[in-house]
Scaffold this motif. Structure first.
Motif, PDB file in Angstrom:
ATOM      1  N   THR A  15     -68.845  94.930 -95.046  1.00  0.00           N
ATOM      2  CA  THR A  15     -70.295  94.953 -94.883  1.00  0.00           C
ATOM      3  C   THR A  15     -71.000  94.287 -96.063  1.00  0.00           C
ATOM      4  O   THR A  15     -71.998  93.583 -95.887  1.00  0.00           O
ATOM      5  N   GLY A  16     -70.490  94.486 -97.267  1.00  0.00           N
ATOM      6  CA  GLY A  16     -71.085  93.846 -98.432  1.00  0.00           C
ATOM      7  C   GLY A  16     -71.117  92.330 -98.296  1.00  0.00           C
ATOM      8  O   GLY A  16     -72.111  91.678 -98.642  1.00  0.00           O
ATOM      9  N   MET A  17     -70.043  91.758 -97.767  1.00  0.00           N
ATOM     10  CA  MET A  17     -70.002  90.301 -97.601  1.00  0.00           C
ATOM     11  C   MET A  17     -70.983  89.827 -96.540  1.00  0.00           C
ATOM     12  O   MET A  17     -71.569  88.749 -96.657  1.00  0.00           O
ATOM     13  N   LEU A  18     -71.201  90.634 -95.499  1.00  0.00           N
ATOM     14  CA  LEU A  18     -72.182  90.264 -94.483  1.00  0.00           C
ATOM     15  C   LEU A  18     -73.605  90.346 -95.022  1.00  0.00           C
ATOM     16  O   LEU A  18     -74.476  89.570 -94.622  1.00  0.00           O
ATOM     17  N   ILE A  19     -73.864  91.293 -95.918  1.00  0.00           N
ATOM     18  CA  ILE A  19     -75.174  91.342 -96.574  1.00  0.00           C
ATOM     19  C   ILE A  19     -75.371  90.070 -97.405  1.00  0.00           C
ATOM     20  O   ILE A  19     -76.451  89.459 -97.384  1.00  0.00           O
ATOM     21  N   MET A  20     -74.328  89.653 -98.123  1.00  0.00           N
ATOM     22  CA  MET A  20     -74.439  88.419 -98.902  1.00  0.00           C
ATOM     23  C   MET A  20     -74.673  87.222 -97.996  1.00  0.00           C
ATOM     24  O   MET A  20     -75.461  86.319 -98.334  1.00  0.00           O
ATOM     25  N   ILE A  28     -81.919  84.025-101.122  1.00  0.00           N
ATOM     26  CA  ILE A  28     -82.185  85.084-102.089  1.00  0.00           C
ATOM     27  C   ILE A  28     -81.012  85.173-103.069  1.00  0.00           C
ATOM     28  O   ILE A  28     -79.879  85.469-102.659  1.00  0.00           O
ATOM     29  N   PRO A  29     -81.209  84.922-104.350  1.00  0.00           N
ATOM     30  CA  PRO A  29     -80.126  85.067-105.332  1.00  0.00           C
ATOM     31  C   PRO A  29     -79.684  86.527-105.442  1.00  0.00           C
ATOM     32  O   PRO A  29     -80.496  87.443-105.305  1.00  0.00           O
ATOM     33  N   PHE A  30     -78.405  86.751-105.712  1.00  0.00           N
ATOM     34  CA  PHE A  30     -77.903  88.123-105.752  1.00  0.00           C
ATOM     35  C   PHE A  30     -76.796  88.275-106.785  1.00  0.00           C
ATOM     36  O   PHE A  30     -76.151  87.301-107.202  1.00  0.00           O
ATOM     37  N   THR A  31     -76.590  89.528-107.168  1.00  0.00           N
ATOM     38  CA  THR A  31     -75.484  89.921-108.045  1.00  0.00           C
ATOM     39  C   THR A  31     -74.506  90.741-107.227  1.00  0.00           C
ATOM     40  O   THR A  31     -74.881  91.761-106.638  1.00  0.00           O
ATOM     41  N   ALA A  32     -73.267  90.296-107.165  1.00  0.00           N
ATOM     42  CA  ALA A  32     -72.212  91.003-106.436  1.00  0.00           C
ATOM     43  C   ALA A  32     -71.468  91.904-107.411  1.00  0.00           C
ATOM     44  O   ALA A  32     -70.944  91.431-108.432  1.00  0.00           O
ATOM     45  N   SER A  53     -73.770  77.172-101.217  1.00  0.00           N
ATOM     46  CA  SER A  53     -75.207  76.956-101.433  1.00  0.00           C
ATOM     47  C   SER A  53     -75.886  78.167-102.071  1.00  0.00           C
ATOM     48  O   SER A  53     -77.117  78.181-102.214  1.00  0.00           O
ATOM     49  N   ALA A  54     -75.102  79.164-102.461  1.00  0.00           N
ATOM     50  CA  ALA A  54     -75.671  80.413-102.969  1.00  0.00           C
ATOM     51  C   ALA A  54     -75.894  80.371-104.474  1.00  0.00           C
ATOM     52  O   ALA A  54     -75.187  79.682-105.210  1.00  0.00           O
TER      53      ALA A  54
END
Length: 377
Positions: A15-20, A28-32, A53-54
């Motif tokens: 699920t975490g990867m699908l949110i990313m 939207i830039p993010f911290t994993a 492209s992230a």
């Protein structure tokens, strides 16, 4: 310390990867964040779409309030997928608060949601932060249906159901984390809302759910009670809310029901360590590996709410596809509102109350993930 506005905690999980995926789609830039940066990097390279492209970073962190607070600091929103939440969720809720972050998660575990509300709801409200558990297909789709039903004047009683179809067989198409949470429900009180009070279901509770989209009745269960009775407990419009979950594979649902009854008779009085061993065995025997990415030709859902008043009667239905993908999209939709400081409510709140059920429905509709109908009865 996070460099980007959104944190995805549990980034190496399905699920975490699908949110990313969904965050990348919205630029939207993010911290994993996860326990293993190496595994997260490997899984993201295999599974996350458009990763090239992230704008992102990966942080390794252990699961403690102190470590997570340091890791979350600098972000605005935490998207938490680390469960079972009854075991691990409150640590993340506390760390998010200390880091000054809004909190989202993907669970429908009623016991955890009640604890989070009671322990942290007012604290989040006092500092203007949102605490919105269960921002996910299950049970935001059903909440959208319930809110659509409540648009009919006079409705004060809700019955909701979440019905999903996927690959047949025990554990098929369900993540390891979801399976662990499902079996954790056996040792938690599961309640429905009746006359504005939460009332426990019996251990043997089940439902025969009938909907025109499916030829045969679907065998349903309280599924821990779901998050909806908690979300509507203090809603002045609602006197009662009973929620059920069913999968099109009735044999699987009946097997889960039988395990729940066996738990009540054989495992309920064991010590926690012995119960943990039973749950671990159940998880390993039913969900041995991460499932493949969902397909719209297989994973389809029907969520509906029947609303009643003294004379009013209405049925609202949300048809959908790919529930895990939809969960990622819902998290991104909520994160966008939080980044822009556009929320209807702060403190403890459902996704529908915090961000608006019409906004969430529109976001899903624009991506071909859901459509809604409302029928007066």
């Amino acid at each position: 310390m996070a460099k980007h506005p959104v944190v995805v905690y549990g980034a190496s999980g399905y699920t975490g990867m699908l949110i990313m995926d969904a965050l990348i789609d919205q630029n939207i830039p993010f911290t994993a964040i996860s326990r293993s940066a190496e595994r997260t990097r490997e899984m993201m390279a295999q599974r996350v779409v458009r990763l090239e492209s992230a704008t992102y970073e990966i942080i390794e962190c252990d699961h403690s309030v102190e470590s997570l607070t340091r890791a979350f600091a600098g972000a605005k929103v935490v998207c938490n997928t680390v469960g079972p939440f009854i075991n691990f969720g409150l640590t993340t809720v506390e760390a998010s608060l200390k880091a000054g972050c809004h909190y989202l998660d993907t669970t429908g575990e009623q016991g955890f949601i009640r604890q989070a509300r009671d322990q942290f709801g007012d604290l989040y409200r006092q500092v203007g932060l949102v605490l919105a558990p269960s921002t996910a297909y299950m049970y935001t789709f059903a909440e959208i249906a319930a809110e659509l039903a409540l648009e009919t004047p006079g409705v004060d009683a809700l019955e909701t159901a979440s019905l999903a179809r996927g690959p047949r067989g025990v554990g098929a198409g369900v993540t390891v984390g979801s399976t662990a949470s499902i079996f954790e429900l056996f040792r938690q009180e599961q309640c429905y809302l009746w006359e504005k009070k939460l009332v426990p279901h019996s251990a043997a509770a089940s439902f025969n759910l009938v909907t025109p989209e499916i030829a045969q009745p679907v065998f349903g269960l309280p599924w821990g009670g779901t998050s909806l009775p908690v979300f509507f407990e203090n809603d002045a419009r609602v006197r009662s809310c009973i929620s059920a979950v069913g999968f099109y594979d009735n044999d699987v649902m009946k097997l889960v029901h039988s395990v729940g009854q066996k738990w009540d008779t054989e495992y309920k009085h064991m010590g926690k360590a012995e119960q943990d061993a039973v749950i671990n065995h159940l998880v390993q025997s039913t969900t041995p590996a991460m499932p493949p990415r969902e397909r719209t030709t297989i994973q389809r859902t029907v969520d509906f709410a029947i609303g009643r008043g003294q004379l009013a009667a209405v049925r609202a239905t949300v048809h959908g596809v790919t529930p895990y993908l939809s969960t990622g999209v819902l998290q991104a939709a909520a994160a966008m509102k939080l980044i822009d400081n556009e929320t209807h409510k702060v403190g403890f709140a459902s996704a529908g109350k915090a961000f608006g059920h019409r906004y969430l429905l529109g976001f899903l509709e624009q991506r071909g993930l859901a459509r809604a109908t409302v029928t007066q009865l």
